[in-house]
Design a protein around this motif. Structure first.
Motif, mmCIF file in Angstrom:
data_model
loop_
_atom_site.group_PDB
_atom_site.id
_atom_site.type_symbol
_atom_site.label_atom_id
_atom_site.label_comp_id
_atom_site.label_asym_id
_atom_site.label_seq_id
_atom_site.Cartn_x
_atom_site.Cartn_y
_atom_site.Cartn_z
ATOM 1 N N UNK A 32 -27.074 -17.094 -39.056
ATOM 2 C CA UNK A 32 -28.918 -17.592 -38.758
ATOM 3 C C UNK A 32 -29.171 -16.217 -37.910
ATOM 4 N N UNK A 33 -30.592 -16.377 -37.483
ATOM 5 C CA UNK A 33 -31.178 -14.632 -36.545
ATOM 6 C C UNK A 33 -32.114 -16.150 -36.339
ATOM 7 N N UNK A 34 -32.650 -15.461 -35.661
ATOM 8 C CA UNK A 34 -33.875 -15.994 -34.598
ATOM 9 C C UNK A 34 -34.166 -14.735 -33.755
ATOM 10 N N UNK A 35 -35.541 -14.188 -34.062
ATOM 11 C CA UNK A 35 -35.680 -13.367 -33.474
ATOM 12 C C UNK A 35 -36.820 -13.855 -31.836
ATOM 13 N N UNK A 36 -36.138 -12.884 -30.790
ATOM 14 C CA UNK A 36 -36.765 -12.975 -29.735
ATOM 15 C C UNK A 36 -37.295 -11.908 -29.621
ATOM 16 N N UNK A 37 -38.283 -10.816 -31.121
ATOM 17 C CA UNK A 37 -38.516 -9.752 -29.802
ATOM 18 C C UNK A 37 -40.674 -10.463 -31.035
ATOM 19 N N UNK A 38 -40.776 -10.194 -29.671
ATOM 20 C CA UNK A 38 -42.249 -10.871 -29.705
ATOM 21 C C UNK A 38 -43.541 -10.387 -30.640
ATOM 22 N N UNK A 43 -42.272 -10.657 -39.224
ATOM 23 C CA UNK A 43 -41.726 -11.858 -39.956
ATOM 24 C C UNK A 43 -41.594 -13.608 -38.941
ATOM 25 N N UNK A 44 -41.714 -14.316 -39.698
ATOM 26 C CA UNK A 44 -41.397 -15.515 -38.444
ATOM 27 C C UNK A 44 -39.849 -15.317 -38.865
ATOM 28 N N UNK A 45 -39.171 -14.707 -37.883
ATOM 29 C CA UNK A 45 -37.886 -15.282 -38.137
ATOM 30 C C UNK A 45 -36.967 -16.143 -37.274
ATOM 31 N N UNK A 46 -37.152 -17.538 -37.523
ATOM 32 C CA UNK A 46 -36.434 -18.740 -36.818
ATOM 33 C C UNK A 46 -35.101 -19.331 -37.652
ATOM 34 N N UNK A 47 -33.803 -19.452 -36.605
ATOM 35 C CA UNK A 47 -32.966 -19.634 -37.786
ATOM 36 C C UNK A 47 -33.276 -18.717 -39.194
ATOM 37 N N UNK A 48 -33.040 -17.870 -39.220
ATOM 38 C CA UNK A 48 -33.159 -17.412 -40.892
ATOM 39 C C UNK A 48 -31.772 -16.934 -41.115
ATOM 40 N N UNK A 49 -31.064 -17.333 -42.746
ATOM 41 C CA UNK A 49 -29.696 -17.044 -42.945
ATOM 42 C C UNK A 49 -30.143 -15.847 -44.544
ATOM 43 N N UNK A 50 -29.104 -14.835 -44.440
ATOM 44 C CA UNK A 50 -29.437 -13.526 -44.979
ATOM 45 C C UNK A 50 -28.394 -14.547 -45.805
ATOM 46 N N UNK A 72 -40.338 -16.994 -27.942
ATOM 47 C CA UNK A 72 -40.786 -16.543 -29.234
ATOM 48 C C UNK A 72 -40.754 -17.769 -29.831
ATOM 49 N N UNK A 73 -39.497 -17.656 -30.548
ATOM 50 C CA UNK A 73 -39.391 -19.013 -30.661
ATOM 51 C C UNK A 73 -40.068 -19.460 -30.978
ATOM 52 N N UNK A 74 -40.326 -20.676 -30.147
ATOM 53 C CA UNK A 74 -41.198 -20.913 -29.908
ATOM 54 C C UNK A 74 -42.827 -21.033 -31.313
ATOM 55 N N UNK A 75 -43.231 -20.103 -31.119
ATOM 56 C CA UNK A 75 -44.264 -19.307 -30.984
ATOM 57 C C UNK A 75 -43.781 -19.492 -32.659
ATOM 58 N N UNK A 76 -42.961 -19.115 -33.424
ATOM 59 C CA UNK A 76 -42.544 -18.488 -34.614
ATOM 60 C C UNK A 76 -42.929 -20.522 -35.369
ATOM 61 N N UNK A 136 -40.483 -16.468 -47.749
ATOM 62 C CA UNK A 136 -40.972 -15.982 -48.347
ATOM 63 C C UNK A 136 -42.410 -16.737 -48.967
ATOM 64 N N UNK A 137 -42.657 -17.998 -49.410
ATOM 65 C CA UNK A 137 -43.735 -19.120 -48.699
ATOM 66 C C UNK A 137 -44.282 -19.439 -47.230
ATOM 67 N N UNK A 138 -43.464 -18.835 -46.591
ATOM 68 C CA UNK A 138 -43.944 -18.277 -44.816
ATOM 69 C C UNK A 138 -45.007 -17.038 -45.274
ATOM 70 N N UNK A 139 -44.254 -16.136 -45.474
ATOM 71 C CA UNK A 139 -45.292 -14.360 -44.848
ATOM 72 C C UNK A 139 -46.545 -14.514 -46.423
ATOM 73 N N UNK A 140 -46.454 -15.599 -47.532
ATOM 74 C CA UNK A 140 -47.183 -15.063 -48.283
ATOM 75 C C UNK A 140 -48.966 -16.488 -47.807
ATOM 76 N N UNK A 141 -48.182 -16.704 -47.047
ATOM 77 C CA UNK A 141 -49.686 -17.650 -45.484
ATOM 78 C C UNK A 141 -49.607 -17.504 -44.792
ATOM 79 N N UNK A 142 -49.138 -16.794 -44.332
ATOM 80 C CA UNK A 142 -49.244 -16.674 -42.707
ATOM 81 C C UNK A 142 -49.663 -13.818 -43.453
ATOM 82 N N UNK A 143 -49.289 -14.032 -44.001
ATOM 83 C CA UNK A 143 -49.656 -12.233 -43.811
ATOM 84 C C UNK A 143 -50.092 -11.677 -42.906
#
Ligand SMILES: [Zn+2]
Length: 409
Positions: A259-265, A269-276, A18-22, A60-67
């Motif tokens: 930081x947080x990395x999702x393992x949920x397929x 949101x592309x959550x890969x080492x995301x810092x809140x 999942x992280x590789x796909x993100x 947010x930059x990523x989400x604007x592109x990925x939608x």
């Protein structure tokens, strides 16, 4: 090397696809591609730890592109605060990933009467994720949302008559409810569960609860609009310590930031080492539950909570300091019983040139700062901009901080 992750390599590494796909999704974003160019094939936690952390702006930059869009059901857009005129958004499918939360954390059961006091409009997510959890629990739901100050008394009487057993909201809003009940001599004797999310727990809330609802215990969730629910706790855990869900890989960096990395397929949101922006550490929880728990040590960035929304103080100051005639700006946040009652921007004029036009700047900052225009929509006069001859400095340290917190009316 890997003790700084919430999961062991044996548990996490088989699930890193999942992280590789993100990572591939992030690499497809032109503005972000260069930073990930040398990062491929993250098959181990040690490799994952070398991937650059993702900040809110990057996400947010990523989400604007990925939608992103959900495979099944609807895709919901929720606001994640933001300092610009429009809300920044996070995406989630209907259900908000709460089935995975419910599988490991069940504060509610069929016998509960649950009052949902998280606000339900304005693209806020918490109301809906709590409703999804209550749905999975099969309990009774009273979807109250936010109410005006003069309405607390009547609603509290209604809730007492309905013998509500559970309530959920942001700690600063829950404080308003219980402070009002305590002051009015109202009691909720059947209340046993207080669900909370969105801010740190407030000790004063426990004091009011002890009087208003002595049998009530707190059940906390930790998360953000970007990560959704990352971790939960129970009344047996300290209020600042949470158990990460198995779909959420939590990492504590050497500099103390989480930081947080999702393992949920299914995560959109592309959550890969995301810092809140939260600082913290991985630790053992005194409740005795095995596995790595996450202790949250407060925020490390310049974002403060104003009525449940994040206000980026540094950005507000930078905007104010760009106005003509402003030498330096400072933000004064006044709170009463944990709730923001006013935000004031002080302008140090000094120097040469014309005095700043405070009223015009006030209008500009209010319109351009989503958190302010939303938080103070009913009392815009609580946001002020004022020229001063000196800023507020700390008499003990002599320092003049960008943000001053005041307890007051
Ligand atoms: Zn615990």
């Amino acid at each position: 090397m890997t003790a700084s992750f919430s999961l062991s390599p044996e548990a996490a590494e088989p699930r890193l696809q999942v992280a590789r796909r993100t990572l591939e999704r992030l690499r497809s974003v032109p503005a972000l591609a260069p930073r990930y160019a040398s990062h491929v094939n993250i098959h181990t936690l040690d490799r994952l730890a070398t991937v650059p952390p993702l900040a809110k702006e990057d996400l947010n930059t990523a989400l604007a592109h990925l939608e992103p869009a959900a495979e099944q059901a609807a895709t919901w857009l929720f606001q994640s605060g933001g300092s610009t005129g429009a809300p920044q958004v996070g995406y989630a499918p209907t259900g908000f990933y709460m089935a995975g939360v419910h599988a490991h954390w069940q504060p509610l059961d069929r016998t509960d009467v649950f009052v949902n006091v998280w606000g339900a409009g304005r693209m806020w997510g918490a109301h809906f994720l709590a409703a999804a959890l209550a749905d999975l629990a099969g309990c009774r739901i009273i979807a109250l949302g936010s109410v005006a100050p003069q309405e607390y008394g009547d609603w509290l009487a209604f809730l007492a008559a309905r013998r509500v057993t559970a309530i959920g909201g942001t700690p600063s809003v829950l404080r308003l409810w219980f402070a009002h009940a305590r002051a009015a001599g109202l009691r909720l004797p059947a209340l046993r569960k207080v669900l909370w999310l969105g801010e740190a727990w407030q000790p004063q809330l426990a004091e009011d609860l002890a009087v208003v609802a002595p049998d009530a215990r707190r059940w906390g969730m930790f998360g953000s609009t970007e990560t959704w629910v990352v971790a939960t706790n129970t009344p047996d855990c300290p209020a600042d310590t949470f158990h990460p869900l198995p779909d959420q890989l939590v990492h504590a960096d050497d500099d103390g930031l989480l930081d947080f990395t999702t393992l949920n397929p299914e995560m959109l949101n592309p959550v890969l080492r995301y810092r809140t922006g939260d600082a913290g550490e991985l630790t053992a929880c005194p409740c005795g539950r095995p596995g790595s728990a996450m202790r949250v040590l407060g925020r490390r960035d310049s974002v403060v909570q104003v009525r449940g929304l994040g206000l980026d103080v540094d950005e507000l100051i930078a905007r104010a300091e760009r106005a003509p005639g402003v030498a330096r700006a400072q933000v004064v946040l006044t709170e009463r019983r944990g709730r923001a009652t006013a935000v004031e921007v002080l302008l140090l004029t000094g120097g040469q040139g014309a005095a700043p036009d405070a009223e015009r700047l006030r209008t500009e900052l209010f319109a351009a700062t989503f958190t302010l225009s939303t938080a103070f929509q009913h009392d815009p006069e609580s946001f002020r901009v004022r020229p001063v001859e000196e800023l507020v400095s700390n008499g003990r340290t002599g320092k003049t901080a960008g943000l001053v917190l005041r307890e007051g009316a």
